[in-house]
Design a protein around this motif. Structure first.
Motif, PDB file in Angstrom:
ATOM      1  N   ASN A  96       0.809  -1.224   0.000  1.00 29.74           N
ATOM      2  CA  ASN A  96       0.000   0.000   0.000  1.00 29.74           C
ATOM      3  C   ASN A  96       0.843   1.274   0.000  1.00 29.74           C
ATOM      4  OD1 ASN A  96      -2.619  -1.222  -0.077  1.00 29.74           O
ATOM      5  ND2 ASN A  96      -2.305  -1.780   2.060  1.00 29.74           N
ATOM      6  N   GLY A  97       2.156   1.130  -0.180  1.00 31.59           N
ATOM      7  CA  GLY A  97       3.031   2.293  -0.261  1.00 31.59           C
ATOM      8  C   GLY A  97       2.764   3.089  -1.528  1.00 31.59           C
ATOM      9  N   ILE A  98       3.198   4.318  -1.517  1.00 30.20           N
ATOM     10  CA  ILE A  98       2.982   5.244  -2.621  1.00 30.20           C
ATOM     11  C   ILE A  98       4.266   5.336  -3.456  1.00 30.20           C
ATOM     12  CG2 ILE A  98       2.493   7.652  -3.244  1.00 30.20           C
ATOM     13  CD1 ILE A  98       0.107   6.170  -2.017  1.00 30.20           C
ATOM     14  N   PHE A  99       4.100   5.289  -4.764  1.00 30.54           N
ATOM     15  CA  PHE A  99       5.210   5.426  -5.707  1.00 30.54           C
ATOM     16  C   PHE A  99       4.863   6.564  -6.662  1.00 30.54           C
ATOM     17  CE2 PHE A  99       6.819   3.889  -9.970  1.00 30.54           C
ATOM     18  CZ  PHE A  99       8.098   4.361  -9.792  1.00 30.54           C
ATOM     19  N   ILE A 100       5.724   7.579  -6.708  1.00 29.27           N
ATOM     20  CA  ILE A 100       5.522   8.729  -7.581  1.00 29.27           C
ATOM     21  C   ILE A 100       6.619   8.714  -8.630  1.00 29.27           C
ATOM     22  CG2 ILE A 100       5.331  11.249  -7.703  1.00 29.27           C
ATOM     23  CD1 ILE A 100       4.779  11.073  -4.583  1.00 29.27           C
ATOM     24  N   ILE A 101       6.229   8.764  -9.887  1.00 27.94           N
ATOM     25  CA  ILE A 101       7.202   8.735 -10.969  1.00 27.94           C
ATOM     26  C   ILE A 101       6.974   9.908 -11.913  1.00 27.94           C
ATOM     27  CG2 ILE A 101       5.802   7.110 -12.324  1.00 27.94           C
ATOM     28  CD1 ILE A 101       8.518   5.975 -13.398  1.00 27.94           C
ATOM     29  N   THR A 102       8.070  10.524 -12.299  1.00 27.72           N
ATOM     30  CA  THR A 102       8.058  11.563 -13.320  1.00 27.72           C
ATOM     31  C   THR A 102       8.896  11.043 -14.473  1.00 27.72           C
ATOM     32  OG1 THR A 102       7.907  13.286 -11.655  1.00 27.72           O
ATOM     33  CG2 THR A 102       8.631  13.958 -13.844  1.00 27.72           C
ATOM     34  N   SER A 103       8.311  11.018 -15.672  1.00 30.17           N
ATOM     35  CA  SER A 103       9.005  10.458 -16.831  1.00 30.17           C
ATOM     36  C   SER A 103       8.911  11.393 -18.028  1.00 30.17           C
ATOM     37  CB  SER A 103       8.389   9.101 -17.197  1.00 30.17           C
ATOM     38  OG  SER A 103       8.991   8.606 -18.379  1.00 30.17           O
ATOM     39  N   CYS A 104      10.023  11.522 -18.708  1.00 31.13           N
ATOM     40  CA  CYS A 104      10.072  12.276 -19.965  1.00 31.13           C
ATOM     41  C   CYS A 104      10.012  11.332 -21.164  1.00 31.13           C
ATOM     42  CB  CYS A 104      11.355  13.096 -20.039  1.00 31.13           C
ATOM     43  SG  CYS A 104      11.511  14.312 -18.744  1.00 31.13           S
ATOM     44  N   LEU A 135      -3.780  18.481 -32.185  1.00 31.51           N
ATOM     45  CA  LEU A 135      -3.679  17.487 -31.116  1.00 31.51           C
ATOM     46  C   LEU A 135      -2.913  18.091 -29.950  1.00 31.51           C
ATOM     47  CD1 LEU A 135      -2.711  14.361 -33.254  1.00 31.51           C
ATOM     48  CD2 LEU A 135      -4.962  14.946 -32.350  1.00 31.51           C
ATOM     49  N   SER A 136      -3.173  17.588 -28.759  1.00 32.00           N
ATOM     50  CA  SER A 136      -2.417  18.061 -27.601  1.00 32.00           C
ATOM     51  C   SER A 136      -1.733  16.874 -26.931  1.00 32.00           C
ATOM     52  CB  SER A 136      -3.334  18.785 -26.611  1.00 32.00           C
ATOM     53  OG  SER A 136      -4.302  17.913 -26.098  1.00 32.00           O
ATOM     54  N   GLY A 137      -0.665  17.170 -26.241  1.00 30.59           N
ATOM     55  CA  GLY A 137       0.091  16.116 -25.563  1.00 30.59           C
ATOM     56  C   GLY A 137       0.942  16.709 -24.462  1.00 30.59           C
ATOM     57  N   ARG A 138       1.754  15.864 -23.872  1.00 28.70           N
ATOM     58  CA  ARG A 138       2.627  16.272 -22.772  1.00 28.70           C
ATOM     59  C   ARG A 138       4.024  15.738 -23.031  1.00 28.70           C
ATOM     60  NH1 ARG A 138      -0.427  18.481 -19.171  1.00 28.70           N
ATOM     61  NH2 ARG A 138      -2.565  17.881 -18.829  1.00 28.70           N
ATOM     62  N   SER A 139       5.008  16.531 -22.673  1.00 28.26           N
ATOM     63  CA  SER A 139       6.388  16.067 -22.797  1.00 28.26           C
ATOM     64  C   SER A 139       6.868  15.390 -21.515  1.00 28.26           C
ATOM     65  CB  SER A 139       7.314  17.228 -23.155  1.00 28.26           C
ATOM     66  OG  SER A 139       7.238  18.228 -22.165  1.00 28.26           O
ATOM     67  N   VAL A 140       6.095  15.516 -20.440  1.00 30.23           N
ATOM     68  CA  VAL A 140       6.417  14.894 -19.158  1.00 30.23           C
ATOM     69  C   VAL A 140       5.152  14.244 -18.610  1.00 30.23           C
ATOM     70  CG1 VAL A 140       7.184  15.312 -16.788  1.00 30.23           C
ATOM     71  CG2 VAL A 140       8.170  16.643 -18.658  1.00 30.23           C
ATOM     72  N   THR A 141       5.308  13.056 -18.065  1.00 26.14           N
ATOM     73  CA  THR A 141       4.210  12.358 -17.401  1.00 26.14           C
ATOM     74  C   THR A 141       4.568  12.190 -15.933  1.00 26.14           C
ATOM     75  OG1 THR A 141       3.735  11.128 -19.427  1.00 26.14           O
ATOM     76  CG2 THR A 141       2.823  10.244 -17.388  1.00 26.14           C
ATOM     77  N   ALA A 142       3.639  12.486 -15.045  1.00 28.87           N
ATOM     78  CA  ALA A 142       3.861  12.320 -13.611  1.00 28.87           C
ATOM     79  C   ALA A 142       2.646  11.604 -13.021  1.00 28.87           C
ATOM     80  CB  ALA A 142       4.072  13.663 -12.938  1.00 28.87           C
ATOM     81  N   LEU A 143       2.900  10.413 -12.487  1.00 27.32           N
ATOM     82  CA  LEU A 143       1.820   9.585 -11.948  1.00 27.32           C
ATOM     83  C   LEU A 143       2.095   9.204 -10.497  1.00 27.32           C
ATOM     84  CD1 LEU A 143       1.275   7.091 -14.917  1.00 27.32           C
ATOM     85  CD2 LEU A 143      -0.028   9.157 -14.403  1.00 27.32           C
ATOM     86  N   VAL A 144       1.012   9.017  -9.762  1.00 32.17           N
ATOM     87  CA  VAL A 144       1.074   8.509  -8.393  1.00 32.17           C
ATOM     88  C   VAL A 144       0.436   7.137  -8.397  1.00 32.17           C
ATOM     89  CG1 VAL A 144       0.371   8.886  -5.997  1.00 32.17           C
ATOM     90  CG2 VAL A 144       0.877  10.859  -7.479  1.00 32.17           C
ATOM     91  N   PHE A 145       1.179   6.157  -7.911  1.00 29.36           N
ATOM     92  CA  PHE A 145       0.717   4.776  -7.832  1.00 29.36           C
ATOM     93  C   PHE A 145       0.635   4.348  -6.371  1.00 29.36           C
ATOM     94  CE2 PHE A 145       2.703   4.713 -12.054  1.00 29.36           C
ATOM     95  CZ  PHE A 145       1.802   3.975 -12.804  1.00 29.36           C
ATOM     96  N   ARG A 146      -0.209   3.359  -6.102  1.00 26.94           N
ATOM     97  CA  ARG A 146      -0.249   2.680  -4.813  1.00 26.94           C
ATOM     98  C   ARG A 146       0.137   1.217  -5.076  1.00 26.94           C
ATOM     99  NH1 ARG A 146      -2.133   4.048  -0.136  1.00 26.94           N
ATOM    100  NH2 ARG A 146      -3.435   5.698  -0.990  1.00 26.94           N
ATOM    101  N   ARG A 147       1.014   0.712  -4.226  1.00 29.82           N
ATOM    102  CA  ARG A 147       1.481  -0.661  -4.403  1.00 29.82           C
ATOM    103  C   ARG A 147       0.387  -1.648  -4.069  1.00 29.82           C
ATOM    104  NH1 ARG A 147       5.685  -4.096  -0.824  1.00 29.82           N
ATOM    105  NH2 ARG A 147       5.395  -5.998  -1.991  1.00 29.82           N
ATOM    106  N   ARG A 148       0.217  -2.601  -4.949  1.00 27.86           N
ATOM    107  CA  ARG A 148      -0.656  -3.757  -4.668  1.00 27.86           C
ATOM    108  C   ARG A 148       0.237  -4.783  -4.001  1.00 27.86           C
ATOM    109  NH1 ARG A 148      -3.338  -3.750 -10.640  1.00 27.86           N
ATOM    110  NH2 ARG A 148      -4.750  -2.016 -10.308  1.00 27.86           N
ATOM    111  N   THR A 149       0.212  -5.988  -4.484  1.00 32.08           N
ATOM    112  CA  THR A 149       1.160  -7.009  -4.017  1.00 32.08           C
ATOM    113  C   THR A 149       2.128  -7.278  -5.135  1.00 32.08           C
ATOM    114  OG1 THR A 149      -0.288  -8.768  -4.783  1.00 32.08           O
ATOM    115  CG2 THR A 149      -0.490  -8.096  -2.477  1.00 32.08           C
ATOM    116  N   CYS A 150       3.362  -7.533  -4.784  1.00 35.38           N
ATOM    117  CA  CYS A 150       4.393  -7.776  -5.791  1.00 35.38           C
ATOM    118  C   CYS A 150       4.844  -9.215  -5.713  1.00 35.38           C
ATOM    119  CB  CYS A 150       5.583  -6.855  -5.557  1.00 35.38           C
ATOM    120  SG  CYS A 150       5.179  -5.113  -5.771  1.00 35.38           S
ATOM    121  N   SER A 151       5.156  -9.737  -6.876  1.00 33.69           N
ATOM    122  CA  SER A 151       5.614 -11.122  -6.921  1.00 33.69           C
ATOM    123  C   SER A 151       7.108 -11.194  -7.054  1.00 33.69           C
ATOM    124  CB  SER A 151       4.954 -11.849  -8.068  1.00 33.69           C
ATOM    125  OG  SER A 151       5.057 -11.101  -9.264  1.00 33.69           O
TER     126      SER A 151
END
Length: 151
Positions: A96-104, A135-151
């Motif tokens: 349930n931890g939070i993961f924040i990623i910024t990607s170009c 058309l419109s778009g973004r040069s950077v994507t920034a998302l916030v994720f919550r961890r489920r279970t990892c294998s």
């Protein structure tokens, strides 16, 4: 790395950890943290996130501002390194931890494809947009994720 950690420390966060595989980058970050008066709140380490990094405890929040992009651009086995990145992320982040990623380099849909099995997206952070040819778009994507279970 240092700018984000400095701002977090100045906002009252403590027990912050920053890692980089480059000793010079860590030394520079240490100097910045000392100059800004936040070195007591920030622990900086030279570590390889894909390999040797093994913290004593898992984290509530992880922030990536370029590491996944760099791993993805590595010409020597980027697919395997992306898999290692995900395994390392699951190892160091609490359930349930939070993961924040910024990607170009990755779009929202591509990041969802990369992380969607182990993480659920909870928010998309605003980033600058552009328009061209109707058309419109973004040069950077920034998302916030919550961890489920990892294998």
């Amino acid at each position: 790395m240092a700018c984000v950690l400095v701002e977090l420390a100045k906002s009252g966060f403590s027990s912050l950890l920053g890692i980089d595989y480059c000793a010079d980058a860590v030394a520079l970050a240490r100097n910045i943290c000392e100059r800004e008066g936040v070195s007591q709140s920030v622990n900086l380490q030279v570590a390889d996130f894909l390999g040797s990094f093994s913290p004593a405890e898992q984290f509530d929040i992880g922030l990536d501002k370029g590491t996944f992009d760099a791993v993805s651009l590595d010409p020597s086995g980027s697919e395997e390194k992306r898999r290692q990145y995900l395994q390392s992320l699951c190892r160091v982040l609490k359930p349930n931890g939070i993961f924040i990623i910024t990607s170009c380099n990755w779009t929202k849909d591509e990041l969802l494809e990369q992380f969607g099995n182990e993480f659920e997206v909870t928010d998309e952070l605003p980033t600058p947009s552009f328009s061209f040819g109707g058309l419109s778009g973004r040069s950077v994507t920034a998302l916030v994720f919550r961890r489920r279970t990892c294998s």
